[in-house]
Write an enzyme that holds these catalytic residues in place. Structure first.
Site, mmCIF file in Angstrom:
data_model
loop_
_atom_site.group_PDB
_atom_site.id
_atom_site.type_symbol
_atom_site.label_atom_id
_atom_site.label_comp_id
_atom_site.label_asym_id
_atom_site.label_seq_id
_atom_site.Cartn_x
_atom_site.Cartn_y
_atom_site.Cartn_z
ATOM 1 N N GLU A 54 -133.772 -63.005 75.944
ATOM 2 C CA GLU A 54 -133.211 -64.213 75.333
ATOM 3 C C GLU A 54 -132.546 -65.119 76.369
ATOM 4 O O GLU A 54 -132.588 -66.347 76.240
ATOM 5 C CB GLU A 54 -132.200 -63.835 74.258
ATOM 6 C CG GLU A 54 -132.820 -63.198 73.021
ATOM 7 C CD GLU A 54 -132.965 -61.687 73.125
ATOM 8 O OE1 GLU A 54 -133.433 -61.070 72.139
ATOM 9 O OE2 GLU A 54 -132.609 -61.136 74.184
ATOM 10 N N PHE A 116 -126.185 -54.380 60.164
ATOM 11 C CA PHE A 116 -126.996 -54.190 61.376
ATOM 12 C C PHE A 116 -127.331 -55.543 62.013
ATOM 13 O O PHE A 116 -127.841 -56.438 61.354
ATOM 14 C CB PHE A 116 -128.285 -53.442 61.016
ATOM 15 C CG PHE A 116 -129.216 -53.262 62.186
ATOM 16 C CD1 PHE A 116 -128.867 -52.429 63.242
ATOM 17 C CD2 PHE A 116 -130.432 -53.932 62.236
ATOM 18 C CE1 PHE A 116 -129.720 -52.267 64.324
ATOM 19 C CE2 PHE A 116 -131.291 -53.769 63.314
ATOM 20 C CZ PHE A 116 -130.934 -52.937 64.368
ATOM 21 N N GLN A 117 -127.010 -55.679 63.293
ATOM 22 C CA GLN A 117 -127.252 -56.886 64.098
ATOM 23 C C GLN A 117 -126.547 -58.118 63.529
ATOM 24 O O GLN A 117 -127.020 -59.245 63.699
ATOM 25 C CB GLN A 117 -128.749 -57.142 64.294
ATOM 26 C CG GLN A 117 -129.406 -56.084 65.172
ATOM 27 C CD GLN A 117 -130.783 -56.463 65.663
ATOM 28 O OE1 GLN A 117 -131.499 -57.242 65.033
ATOM 29 N NE2 GLN A 117 -131.168 -55.893 66.792
ATOM 30 N N LYS A 166 -130.736 -65.186 56.655
ATOM 31 C CA LYS A 166 -132.082 -64.768 56.268
ATOM 32 C C LYS A 166 -132.431 -65.221 54.846
ATOM 33 O O LYS A 166 -133.566 -65.618 54.569
ATOM 34 C CB LYS A 166 -132.196 -63.249 56.386
ATOM 35 C CG LYS A 166 -133.632 -62.752 56.486
ATOM 36 C CD LYS A 166 -133.679 -61.300 56.943
ATOM 37 C CE LYS A 166 -135.122 -60.849 57.144
ATOM 38 N NZ LYS A 166 -135.178 -59.444 57.642
ATOM 39 N N MET A 480 -124.291 -65.022 99.590
ATOM 40 C CA MET A 480 -123.110 -65.885 99.568
ATOM 41 C C MET A 480 -121.829 -65.069 99.521
ATOM 42 O O MET A 480 -120.841 -65.399 100.185
ATOM 43 C CB MET A 480 -123.170 -66.849 98.381
ATOM 44 C CG MET A 480 -122.077 -67.901 98.407
ATOM 45 S SD MET A 480 -122.133 -68.966 99.875
ATOM 46 C CE MET A 480 -123.338 -70.196 99.358
#
Length: 565
Positions: A54, A116-117, A166, A480
């Protein structure tokens, strides 16, 4: 007549089509599955690019937005899919990149139950978005997406996140699209004060040592032509921030270099000698100002800016001019006098010669017995790249060297992570840039640390046959950080040395050809081949391990305390 109803999930896709979206960068999951199911019916009209993470999705959307000036779009699911966007959202907010992220969410009756999630992405993303919203009803989907596009691209651009539950995706409602032309309480373009334009022109016409400093605001406003006309009429030298690079071609006689911690010697030194600073589309970042207590104390400061919150935020200015700089510059042009500043500009060239003698020559034409230097790689890239090439850099030493020496010859030719400094940005951003600018060469310059943060996006290159040129500058260090350890921590290289994989074999596994170079004699022809091949290619170059980037303004120092060694 019975009204036609559509699922909320289909309204998402139809709205994106009406907004003329051509690419969606995303990764499917449970909570956004209805939207992906509806997308299946429209894949002849809109292209989905399946990324491998993602964070890669949002960086690709950023690259697309920066290359095209359009709003980049990405999809993710709820929970970890949504939280994986946070780095990209923060990056886009600081660097003013217009993107619209659509995330799924659990059904509304499960909100707040730790389902869930399920995660409260609205509160999490609030500090790193220009606007965000949660949609619980299908009837609000179209209007919210339209509003999101309007906010993302108008005024100072930025990221928008829209979460859709959803059950809202499964609900049916009418599809009514009316172009969004305004948003209540959102005023993206301040009214221009004509009196201040005249005051600014008077100051400019009276100045003896004026300096223009340009930022990304010029590029976002598409004001490159106005900037050129303005400087050529006034004869004022121009310096650029990191994100302002490309707003003026590198070889313009009035361009005096890059500002900032690893910028050019002359503009940093002479900022504190100037009697008038004209700041256009910049936010006076600490990397540009150094110690603000010692910054430009001899100068009157005029600040052209579209975002009122940036006025006097870091540096107090004497004359703020709010508005789109494409318009404010046009107005200024009609009031300023034709002028030249020979004596003043001569000082820039004198200091430039000092930098050339002590730094630039060593970077571009080093002692043959030593290892390959980053600067000479950029020298050969300049020789063989296409005129319209887009430079995409990751974060670190290679970013600074590439920005210092790359030959910017056209608009929208640099994409990098400036304000947040996100390692792993370049590879996915290159994918988005190439899809947005198919007729332009995209050169992705990365370090061995940064590329391994998003190296899985080589899978996206493979699946979509994306012809980007990846040039990996490998010193087996987090370069760096190692430089700071070298200069300020007595060379105590704590946790910065890398044991790396065989990058060529990794690339080959993704069907990307590659070559490893560790001899200077092979460098020129290898760069030439990489830039001329008609497909994706990885060129790994082993560079000098303890090669440092100079000039450098030590943290907390004034801009005129810049070091050449």
């Amino acid at each position: 007549m019975e009204k036609k109803l559509f699922y909320g999930s289909e309204i998402v896709i139809k709205t994106l089509l009406y907004e003329e979206v051509e690419y969606i960068f995303g990764y499917p999951g449970g909570a956004i599955m209805p939207i992906y199911d509806s997308l299946h019916d429209y894949l002849n009209n809109i292209t989905h690019i399946l990324m491998r993470h993602e964070q890669g999705s949002i960086h690709a959307a950023q690259g697309y937005a920066r290359a095209t000036g359009k709003v980049g779009v990405c999809f993710t699911t709820s929970g970890p899919g949504a939280t994986n966007l946070i780095t990209g959202l923060a990056d886009a907010l600081i660097d003013s990149t217009p993107i619209l992220c659509i995330t799924g969410q659990v059904s509304s009756h499960l909100l707040g139950t730790d389902a869930f999630q399920e995660i409260n992405i609205i509160d999490i993303s609030l500090p790193v978005t220009k606007w965000n919203t949660q949609i619980l009803k299908a009837k609000n989907i179209c209007k919210s997406i339209q509003k999101g596009f309007f906010i993302a691209k108008n005024g100072r651009p930025g990221p928008v996140l829209i979460e859709i539950t959803k059950d809202a995706q499964f609900q049916k409602t009418e599809f009514l699209f009316h172009p969004c032309k305004k948003v209540k309480n959102f005023h993206p373009y301040p009214c221009i004060d004509e009196k201040k334009i005249k005051e600014a022109a008077f100051l400019i016409n009276s100045s003896i040592k004026p300096l223009i400093i340009v930022g990304q605001g010029v590029i976002l406003a598409q004001a490159e032509e106005e900037l050129k006309k303005f400087i050529e009429k006034t004869g004022i030298p121009v310096a650029s921030t990191l994100l302002g690079l490309g707003s003026l071609e590198s070889h313009h006689p009035l361009y005096v270099g890059m500002l900032g911690m690893h910028g050019n010697y002359a503009p940093n030194i002479l900022t504190n000698h100037s009697d008038l600073l004209i700041a256009i589309g910049i936010r006076f970042d600490d990397r540009v100002t150094g110690d603000v207590q010692k910054y430009a104390k001899k100068a009157i400061i005029i600040h052209l800016e579209v975002d009122p919150s940036e006025i006097n935020k870091n540096i107090l200015c004497h004359l703020p001019i709010l508005g789109n700089c494409k318009i404010t510059l046009s107005k200024l042009i009609s009031h300023v006098k034709k002028s030249i500043h020979k004596k003043w500009i001569k000082k820039f060239y004198q200091l430039r010669k000092k930098e050339e003698r002590e730094v630039i020559r060593k970077d571009l034409n080093p002692i043959k017995k030593k290892g390959i230097k980053m600067g000479e790689v950029i020298k050969w890239i300049n020789k063989y790249k296409q005129k319209n090439a887009i430079l995409v850099t990751d974060v670190g030493q290679h970013q600074m060297i590439a920005s210092r020496y790359f030959d910017f010859t056209c608009k929208n030719s640099q994409i990098t992570s400036g304000g947040l400094g996100t390692m792993g940005f370049a590879l996915p951003a290159s994918i988005g840039a190439k899809l947005g600018a198919k007729d332009r060469q995209v050169i992705c310059i990365v370090g061995d640390g940064g590329i391994q943060m998003t190296i899985q996006e080589m899978g996206t290159v493979l699946q979509n046959n994306i012809h980007i040129k990846i040039i990996l500058l490998n010193n087996n260090f987090l370069g760096m950080v190692r430089q700071w350890q070298n200069l300020f921590f007595k060379k105590r290289y704590s946790c910065t040395e890398l044991v790396n994989p065989n990058f060529i074999k990794v690339a080959n596994a993704y069907n990307i050809e590659g070559k490893r170079v560790n001899k200077r004699e092979e460098l020129r022809e290898s760069v030439k081949k990489t830039l001329n091949v008609k497909k994706a290619f990885l060129l790994e170059i082993l560079i000098e391990q303890e090669d440092n980037v100079f000039p450098m303004i030590p943290l907390g120092s004034a801009v005129d305390e810049i070091r050449l060694t």
